[in-house]
Design an enzyme around this catalytic site. Structure first.
Site, PDB file in Angstrom:
ATOM      1  N   ARG A 141       0.850  -1.184   0.000  1.00 42.74           N
ATOM      2  CA  ARG A 141       0.000   0.000   0.000  1.00 42.74           C
ATOM      3  C   ARG A 141       0.891   1.240   0.000  1.00 42.74           C
ATOM      4  O   ARG A 141       1.969   1.237   0.630  1.00 42.74           O
ATOM      5  CB  ARG A 141      -0.905   0.043   1.233  1.00 42.74           C
ATOM      6  CG  ARG A 141      -2.060  -0.945   1.207  1.00 42.74           C
ATOM      7  CD  ARG A 141      -3.108  -0.591   0.162  1.00 42.74           C
ATOM      8  NE  ARG A 141      -4.232  -1.506   0.151  1.00 42.74           N
ATOM      9  CZ  ARG A 141      -4.364  -2.560  -0.665  1.00 42.74           C
ATOM     10  NH1 ARG A 141      -3.413  -2.820  -1.566  1.00 42.74           N
ATOM     11  NH2 ARG A 141      -5.431  -3.317  -0.633  1.00 42.74           N
ATOM     12  N   HIS A 152      -1.505   0.075  -9.805  1.00 39.74           N
ATOM     13  CA  HIS A 152      -2.121  -0.891  -8.878  1.00 39.74           C
ATOM     14  C   HIS A 152      -2.701  -2.087  -9.646  1.00 39.74           C
ATOM     15  O   HIS A 152      -3.897  -2.371  -9.587  1.00 39.74           O
ATOM     16  CB  HIS A 152      -3.221  -0.206  -8.037  1.00 39.74           C
ATOM     17  CG  HIS A 152      -3.557  -0.966  -6.789  1.00 39.74           C
ATOM     18  ND1 HIS A 152      -3.935  -0.363  -5.614  1.00 39.74           N
ATOM     19  CD2 HIS A 152      -3.590  -2.300  -6.537  1.00 39.74           C
ATOM     20  CE1 HIS A 152      -4.185  -1.284  -4.701  1.00 39.74           C
ATOM     21  NE2 HIS A 152      -3.977  -2.465  -5.236  1.00 39.74           N
TER      22      HIS A 152
END
Ligand code: NDP
Ligand code: OXD
Length: 318
Positions: free
Chosen positions: A233, A281
Protein backbone atom coordinates in the site's frame (compact mmCIF):
# COMPACT_ATOMS: atom_id res chain seq x y z
CA UNK A 1 -32.30 -12.16 1.76
CA UNK A 2 -29.98 -10.48 -0.71
CA UNK A 3 -26.34 -9.73 -1.48
CA UNK A 4 -25.17 -6.21 -2.31
CA UNK A 5 -22.01 -5.54 -4.32
CA UNK A 6 -20.47 -2.14 -3.60
CA UNK A 7 -17.40 -1.15 -5.64
CA UNK A 8 -15.95 2.31 -6.03
CA UNK A 9 -15.83 5.30 -3.71
CA UNK A 10 -17.53 7.69 -6.14
CA UNK A 11 -19.28 7.65 -9.51
CA UNK A 12 -16.06 7.57 -11.59
CA UNK A 13 -14.47 4.91 -9.43
CA UNK A 14 -17.69 2.91 -9.50
CA UNK A 15 -17.69 2.99 -13.31
CA UNK A 16 -14.03 1.92 -13.34
CA UNK A 17 -14.95 -1.11 -11.22
CA UNK A 18 -18.22 -1.95 -13.01
CA UNK A 19 -16.51 -4.91 -14.67
CA UNK A 20 -15.71 -6.44 -11.27
CA UNK A 21 -19.26 -6.06 -9.93
CA UNK A 22 -20.99 -7.34 -13.06
CA UNK A 23 -18.59 -10.23 -13.70
CA UNK A 24 -18.77 -11.36 -10.08
CA UNK A 25 -22.56 -11.18 -10.11
CA UNK A 26 -22.68 -13.26 -13.25
CA UNK A 27 -20.18 -15.84 -11.86
CA UNK A 28 -22.17 -16.18 -8.64
CA UNK A 29 -25.45 -16.60 -10.53
CA UNK A 30 -23.84 -19.31 -12.65
CA UNK A 31 -23.04 -21.17 -9.43
CA UNK A 32 -26.45 -20.53 -7.87
CA UNK A 33 -29.21 -19.02 -9.97
CA UNK A 34 -31.44 -18.46 -6.90
CA UNK A 35 -29.22 -15.75 -5.44
CA UNK A 36 -30.59 -12.21 -5.22
CA UNK A 37 -27.62 -9.97 -6.04
CA UNK A 38 -27.92 -6.21 -6.32
CA UNK A 39 -25.19 -3.85 -7.48
CA UNK A 40 -24.84 -0.50 -5.69
CA UNK A 41 -26.23 2.13 -6.24
CA UNK A 42 -29.23 0.18 -7.62
CA UNK A 43 -30.23 -1.44 -4.34
CA UNK A 44 -33.99 -2.03 -4.42
CA UNK A 45 -34.57 -2.69 -0.72
CA UNK A 46 -31.84 -1.98 1.85
CA UNK A 47 -33.74 -4.09 4.44
CA UNK A 48 -33.12 -7.21 2.35
CA UNK A 49 -29.32 -6.96 2.30
CA UNK A 50 -27.62 -9.49 4.59
CA UNK A 51 -24.23 -9.65 2.96
CA UNK A 52 -22.10 -6.92 1.36
CA UNK A 53 -19.33 -7.69 -1.14
CA UNK A 54 -17.15 -4.60 -1.13
CA UNK A 55 -14.12 -3.02 -2.73
CA UNK A 56 -13.23 0.60 -1.87
CA UNK A 57 -16.90 1.54 -1.59
CA UNK A 58 -18.39 4.92 -0.69
CA UNK A 59 -17.82 5.24 3.05
CA UNK A 60 -20.98 5.20 5.14
CA UNK A 61 -22.98 3.05 2.71
CA UNK A 62 -22.75 -0.17 4.75
CA UNK A 63 -24.46 1.51 7.65
CA UNK A 64 -27.63 1.76 5.56
CA UNK A 65 -28.27 -2.01 5.68
CA UNK A 66 -30.03 -2.69 9.01
CA UNK A 67 -29.88 -6.51 8.64
CA UNK A 68 -26.27 -6.82 7.48
CA UNK A 69 -24.60 -10.01 8.77
CA UNK A 70 -21.33 -10.14 6.85
CA UNK A 71 -18.88 -7.89 4.99
CA UNK A 72 -16.75 -9.67 2.39
CA UNK A 73 -13.87 -7.60 0.99
CA UNK A 74 -13.20 -8.35 -2.67
CA UNK A 75 -9.50 -7.63 -2.21
CA UNK A 76 -6.73 -9.14 -0.09
CA UNK A 77 -6.11 -5.86 1.74
CA UNK A 78 -8.87 -4.53 4.00
CA UNK A 79 -7.29 -1.26 5.19
CA UNK A 80 -9.89 0.87 3.35
CA UNK A 81 -12.67 -0.64 5.49
CA UNK A 82 -11.11 0.74 8.67
CA UNK A 83 -11.21 4.27 7.25
CA UNK A 84 -15.03 4.09 7.33
CA UNK A 85 -16.14 5.99 10.45
CA UNK A 86 -19.54 4.30 10.11
CA UNK A 87 -18.26 0.76 9.60
CA UNK A 88 -20.92 -1.45 11.23
CA UNK A 89 -19.55 -2.98 14.42
CA UNK A 90 -19.47 -6.65 15.43
CA UNK A 91 -20.09 -7.91 11.91
CA UNK A 92 -17.53 -10.41 10.58
CA UNK A 93 -15.25 -9.20 7.81
CA UNK A 94 -13.59 -11.59 5.37
CA UNK A 95 -10.98 -10.99 2.69
CA UNK A 96 -9.82 -12.70 -0.48
CA UNK A 97 -7.19 -15.41 -0.23
CA UNK A 98 -6.70 -16.65 -3.77
CA UNK A 99 -3.79 -18.65 -5.24
CA UNK A 100 -4.36 -16.85 -8.56
CA UNK A 101 -3.62 -13.57 -6.81
CA UNK A 102 -0.45 -15.07 -5.32
CA UNK A 103 0.61 -16.21 -8.80
CA UNK A 104 -0.01 -12.73 -10.22
CA UNK A 105 1.90 -10.93 -7.44
CA UNK A 106 4.75 -13.38 -7.87
CA UNK A 107 4.93 -12.79 -11.61
CA UNK A 108 4.83 -9.01 -11.13
CA UNK A 109 7.59 -9.02 -8.51
CA UNK A 110 9.77 -11.48 -10.43
CA UNK A 111 9.50 -9.19 -13.48
CA UNK A 112 10.54 -6.19 -11.38
CA UNK A 113 13.47 -8.10 -9.86
CA UNK A 114 14.70 -9.34 -13.23
CA UNK A 115 14.34 -5.86 -14.77
CA UNK A 116 16.53 -4.52 -12.01
CA UNK A 117 19.18 -7.25 -11.86
CA UNK A 118 19.41 -7.60 -15.65
CA UNK A 119 19.62 -3.76 -15.97
CA UNK A 120 16.83 -3.60 -18.51
CA UNK A 121 16.33 0.16 -17.99
CA UNK A 122 19.99 0.71 -18.91
CA UNK A 123 19.76 -1.40 -22.10
CA UNK A 124 16.59 0.43 -23.12
CA UNK A 125 18.30 3.81 -22.78
CA UNK A 126 21.35 2.51 -24.68
CA UNK A 127 19.11 1.31 -27.50
CA UNK A 128 17.31 4.66 -27.66
CA UNK A 129 20.73 6.37 -27.92
CA UNK A 130 22.12 3.67 -30.29
CA UNK A 131 24.91 3.13 -27.76
CA UNK A 132 26.76 -0.19 -27.22
CA UNK A 133 26.68 0.37 -23.45
CA UNK A 134 28.30 -2.87 -22.33
CA UNK A 135 28.86 -3.25 -18.56
CA UNK A 136 30.45 -5.89 -16.30
CA UNK A 137 28.30 -9.06 -16.09
CA UNK A 138 25.45 -9.07 -13.63
CA UNK A 139 25.33 -11.76 -11.01
CA UNK A 140 22.19 -13.03 -9.26
CA UNK A 141 24.27 -14.57 -6.50
CA UNK A 142 25.35 -11.07 -5.36
CA UNK A 143 21.80 -9.96 -4.59
CA UNK A 144 19.42 -10.91 -1.81
CA UNK A 145 15.70 -10.26 -1.96
CA UNK A 146 14.14 -9.38 1.40
CA UNK A 147 10.37 -9.76 1.63
CA UNK A 148 8.55 -7.77 4.32
CA UNK A 149 5.37 -9.72 5.07
CA UNK A 150 5.37 -13.51 4.85
CA UNK A 151 1.60 -14.00 4.77
CA UNK A 152 -0.39 -15.66 2.02
CA UNK A 153 1.21 -13.64 -0.78
CA UNK A 154 4.69 -13.06 0.68
CA UNK A 155 5.29 -16.71 1.57
CA UNK A 156 4.30 -17.89 -1.91
CA UNK A 157 6.52 -15.28 -3.51
CA UNK A 158 9.42 -16.40 -1.30
CA UNK A 159 8.92 -19.99 -2.31
CA UNK A 160 8.83 -19.10 -6.02
CA UNK A 161 12.04 -17.03 -5.74
CA UNK A 162 13.91 -19.92 -4.18
CA UNK A 163 12.90 -22.05 -7.18
CA UNK A 164 14.50 -19.41 -9.41
CA UNK A 165 17.60 -19.76 -7.22
CA UNK A 166 17.35 -16.13 -6.09
CA UNK A 167 18.68 -15.62 -2.53
CA UNK A 168 15.62 -14.84 -0.45
CA UNK A 169 15.03 -13.77 3.13
CA UNK A 170 11.83 -12.61 4.82
CA UNK A 171 10.43 -10.79 7.81
CA UNK A 172 7.08 -11.02 9.55
CA UNK A 173 5.48 -10.33 12.89
CA UNK A 174 5.52 -13.92 14.11
CA UNK A 175 8.18 -16.54 13.23
CA UNK A 176 7.78 -18.50 9.99
CA UNK A 177 9.46 -21.47 8.37
CA UNK A 178 9.90 -21.54 4.60
CA UNK A 179 12.28 -23.95 2.94
CA UNK A 180 15.53 -22.28 1.82
CA UNK A 181 14.40 -18.89 3.14
CA UNK A 182 15.97 -17.33 6.23
CA UNK A 183 12.97 -15.95 8.10
CA UNK A 184 13.31 -13.10 10.58
CA UNK A 185 10.53 -12.01 12.92
CA UNK A 186 9.47 -9.09 15.10
CA UNK A 187 11.13 -5.75 15.82
CA UNK A 188 14.15 -7.50 17.35
CA UNK A 189 15.27 -9.01 14.05
CA UNK A 190 14.18 -6.21 11.72
CA UNK A 191 17.59 -4.49 11.53
CA UNK A 192 19.41 -7.74 10.72
CA UNK A 193 16.84 -8.50 8.03
CA UNK A 194 17.34 -5.05 6.45
CA UNK A 195 21.14 -5.20 6.72
CA UNK A 196 21.06 -8.32 4.52
CA UNK A 197 18.65 -6.97 1.90
CA UNK A 198 19.52 -5.66 -1.59
CA UNK A 199 16.02 -5.79 -3.06
CA UNK A 200 13.25 -4.98 -0.60
CA UNK A 201 9.76 -6.22 -1.50
CA UNK A 202 6.93 -4.87 0.61
CA UNK A 203 3.94 -7.18 1.10
CA UNK A 204 2.75 -6.00 4.49
CA UNK A 205 -0.84 -4.97 5.16
CA UNK A 206 -1.50 -1.31 5.87
CA UNK A 207 -2.07 -0.99 9.62
CA UNK A 208 -1.18 1.58 12.29
CA UNK A 209 2.04 -0.36 12.88
CA UNK A 210 3.13 -0.51 9.25
CA UNK A 211 2.17 3.00 8.10
CA UNK A 212 5.28 4.95 6.97
CA UNK A 213 7.48 1.92 7.66
CA UNK A 214 9.58 2.53 4.53
CA UNK A 215 11.29 5.69 5.73
CA UNK A 216 14.79 7.16 6.13
CA UNK A 217 15.54 4.97 9.11
CA UNK A 218 14.65 1.77 7.25
CA UNK A 219 16.44 2.82 4.06
CA UNK A 220 19.64 3.57 6.01
CA UNK A 221 19.75 -0.06 7.16
CA UNK A 222 19.47 -1.55 3.64
CA UNK A 223 22.57 -2.49 1.70
CA UNK A 224 23.95 0.32 -0.46
CA UNK A 225 22.40 0.67 -3.92
CA UNK A 226 19.33 -1.24 -2.77
CA UNK A 227 16.15 -1.44 -4.83
CA UNK A 228 12.60 -1.16 -3.46
CA UNK A 229 9.47 -2.87 -4.79
CA UNK A 230 6.26 -1.72 -3.11
CA UNK A 231 3.20 -3.80 -3.98
CA UNK A 232 1.52 -3.43 -0.57
CA UNK A 233 0.00 0.00 0.00
CA UNK A 234 1.19 3.55 -0.75
CA UNK A 235 0.79 4.63 2.88
CA UNK A 236 3.65 2.36 3.91
CA UNK A 237 6.15 4.50 2.02
CA UNK A 238 7.36 7.97 3.01
CA UNK A 239 7.60 9.46 -0.47
CA UNK A 240 10.09 12.28 0.33
CA UNK A 241 12.45 9.78 2.00
CA UNK A 242 12.39 7.55 -1.07
CA UNK A 243 13.10 10.43 -3.46
CA UNK A 244 15.94 11.76 -1.27
CA UNK A 245 17.55 8.29 -1.04
CA UNK A 246 17.29 7.80 -4.82
CA UNK A 247 18.78 11.23 -5.48
CA UNK A 248 21.77 10.73 -3.18
CA UNK A 249 22.43 7.24 -4.58
CA UNK A 250 21.70 5.20 -1.45
CA UNK A 251 18.94 3.49 -3.44
CA UNK A 252 19.37 2.58 -7.08
CA UNK A 253 15.68 2.43 -8.02
CA UNK A 254 12.11 1.56 -7.12
CA UNK A 255 9.12 -0.19 -8.68
CA UNK A 256 5.89 1.16 -7.26
CA UNK A 257 2.44 -0.32 -7.88
CA UNK A 258 0.56 1.39 -5.03
CA UNK A 259 0.28 5.01 -3.94
CA UNK A 260 -1.05 7.16 -1.10
CA UNK A 261 -3.49 8.74 -3.50
CA UNK A 262 -4.77 6.61 -6.38
CA UNK A 263 -4.94 7.41 -9.24
CA UNK A 264 -1.51 9.01 -8.92
CA UNK A 265 -1.71 12.75 -9.59
CA UNK A 266 -0.42 13.67 -13.06
CA UNK A 267 1.96 16.21 -11.46
CA UNK A 268 3.49 13.68 -9.09
CA UNK A 269 7.28 13.39 -9.32
CA UNK A 270 7.08 9.56 -9.41
CA UNK A 271 5.83 9.66 -13.02
CA UNK A 272 8.99 11.27 -14.36
CA UNK A 273 11.73 10.16 -11.97
CA UNK A 274 14.36 8.28 -13.97
CA UNK A 275 14.88 5.68 -11.22
CA UNK A 276 11.20 4.92 -10.59
CA UNK A 277 8.90 2.53 -12.44
CA UNK A 278 5.19 3.19 -11.91
CA UNK A 279 2.29 0.80 -12.50
CA UNK A 280 -1.36 1.60 -11.70
CA UNK A 281 -2.12 -0.89 -8.88
CA UNK A 282 -2.25 -3.90 -11.17
CA UNK A 283 0.21 -6.29 -9.53
CA UNK A 284 -2.61 -8.69 -8.68
CA UNK A 285 -6.14 -7.74 -9.61
CA UNK A 286 -9.09 -9.60 -8.08
CA UNK A 287 -10.28 -12.29 -10.47
CA UNK A 288 -14.10 -12.70 -10.30
CA UNK A 289 -13.91 -16.19 -11.81
CA UNK A 290 -11.47 -17.61 -9.28
CA UNK A 291 -12.98 -15.92 -6.19
CA UNK A 292 -16.65 -16.75 -6.86
CA UNK A 293 -16.48 -20.16 -5.14
CA UNK A 294 -14.99 -18.79 -1.90
CA UNK A 295 -17.47 -15.90 -1.85
CA UNK A 296 -20.41 -18.27 -2.28
CA UNK A 297 -19.03 -20.72 0.28
CA UNK A 298 -18.74 -17.90 2.81
CA UNK A 299 -22.24 -16.63 2.02
CA UNK A 300 -23.65 -20.11 2.69
CA UNK A 301 -21.65 -20.35 5.91
CA UNK A 302 -22.93 -16.93 6.94
CA UNK A 303 -26.57 -17.97 6.44
CA UNK A 304 -25.96 -21.22 8.34
CA UNK A 305 -24.15 -19.47 11.20
CA UNK A 306 -20.93 -21.44 10.51
CA UNK A 307 -17.37 -20.03 10.94
CA UNK A 308 -16.29 -18.03 7.89
CA UNK A 309 -13.19 -18.63 5.79
CA UNK A 310 -10.44 -15.98 5.65
CA UNK A 311 -11.86 -13.87 8.42
CA UNK A 312 -10.06 -10.62 9.22
CA UNK A 313 -8.80 -10.03 12.75
CA UNK A 314 -10.23 -6.57 13.36
CA UNK A 315 -7.95 -5.92 16.34
CA UNK A 316 -4.81 -6.63 14.27
CA UNK A 317 -6.25 -4.82 11.24
CA UNK A 318 -5.49 -7.61 8.72
P1 NDP B 1 -1.52 -11.60 4.94
O1 NDP B 1 -2.40 -11.04 6.00
O2 NDP B 1 -1.68 -13.03 4.56
O3 NDP B 1 0.01 -11.38 5.36
C1 NDP B 1 0.48 -10.25 5.99
C2 NDP B 1 1.91 -10.49 6.47
O4 NDP B 1 2.41 -9.26 7.03
C3 NDP B 1 1.99 -11.54 7.59
O5 NDP B 1 3.13 -12.32 7.42
C4 NDP B 1 2.13 -10.69 8.86
O6 NDP B 1 2.86 -11.31 9.89
C5 NDP B 1 2.95 -9.51 8.33
N1 NDP B 1 2.78 -8.36 9.20
C6 NDP B 1 1.68 -7.65 9.47
N2 NDP B 1 1.95 -6.64 10.32
C7 NDP B 1 3.27 -6.72 10.60
C8 NDP B 1 4.15 -5.97 11.40
N3 NDP B 1 3.72 -4.92 12.14
N4 NDP B 1 5.45 -6.34 11.45
C9 NDP B 1 5.88 -7.41 10.74
N5 NDP B 1 5.10 -8.17 9.95
C10 NDP B 1 3.81 -7.82 9.88
O7 NDP B 1 -1.70 -10.64 3.68
P2 NDP B 1 -1.51 -11.01 2.13
O8 NDP B 1 -0.20 -11.67 1.98
O9 NDP B 1 -2.70 -11.69 1.60
O10 NDP B 1 -1.49 -9.53 1.48
C11 NDP B 1 -0.55 -8.56 1.88
C12 NDP B 1 -0.92 -7.19 1.32
O11 NDP B 1 -0.66 -7.14 -0.08
C13 NDP B 1 -2.40 -6.82 1.40
O12 NDP B 1 -2.72 -6.35 2.70
C14 NDP B 1 -2.52 -5.72 0.37
O13 NDP B 1 -2.28 -4.47 0.95
C15 NDP B 1 -1.40 -6.05 -0.63
N6 NDP B 1 -1.93 -6.46 -1.94
C16 NDP B 1 -1.60 -5.72 -3.05
C17 NDP B 1 -2.04 -6.08 -4.29
C18 NDP B 1 -1.65 -5.30 -5.49
O14 NDP B 1 -2.21 -5.52 -6.57
N7 NDP B 1 -0.70 -4.42 -5.41
C19 NDP B 1 -2.90 -7.25 -4.48
C20 NDP B 1 -3.17 -7.98 -3.28
C21 NDP B 1 -2.70 -7.58 -2.05
P3 NDP B 1 2.23 -12.55 10.71
O15 NDP B 1 2.09 -13.66 9.67
O16 NDP B 1 3.23 -12.88 11.71
O17 NDP B 1 0.90 -12.09 11.22
C1 OXD C 1 -5.92 -6.15 -2.88
C2 OXD C 1 -5.42 -5.26 -3.89
O1 OXD C 1 -5.74 -5.86 -1.71
O2 OXD C 1 -5.83 -5.39 -5.04
O3 OXD C 1 -6.50 -7.18 -3.23
O4 OXD C 1 -4.61 -4.39 -3.62
Amino acid sequence: MAIAILCGKDKLDHEAHAWLATSLKSELLTLDSNLDIQIWPEITDQNQIECALVWRYRLGELNKFPHLKGIFSLGAGVDYLFTDPQLPKNIPITRIVDPTMARDITQYVVTAILNYICRNDHWRICQQQKKWGKQPPFNFADKTVGIMGLGFLGSRLADALTHLQINTIGWSKTPKQIENVKCYASENEFKTFLNNTDILVCLLPHTQETENIINNELIAELRDQAYIINVARGALLVEEDLIAALNRGKLSGASLDVFRLEPLDTKHIFWSHAKIRVTPHIAAVTNPVTIAHQVLENYRRLLQGKPLLNQVDVQRGY
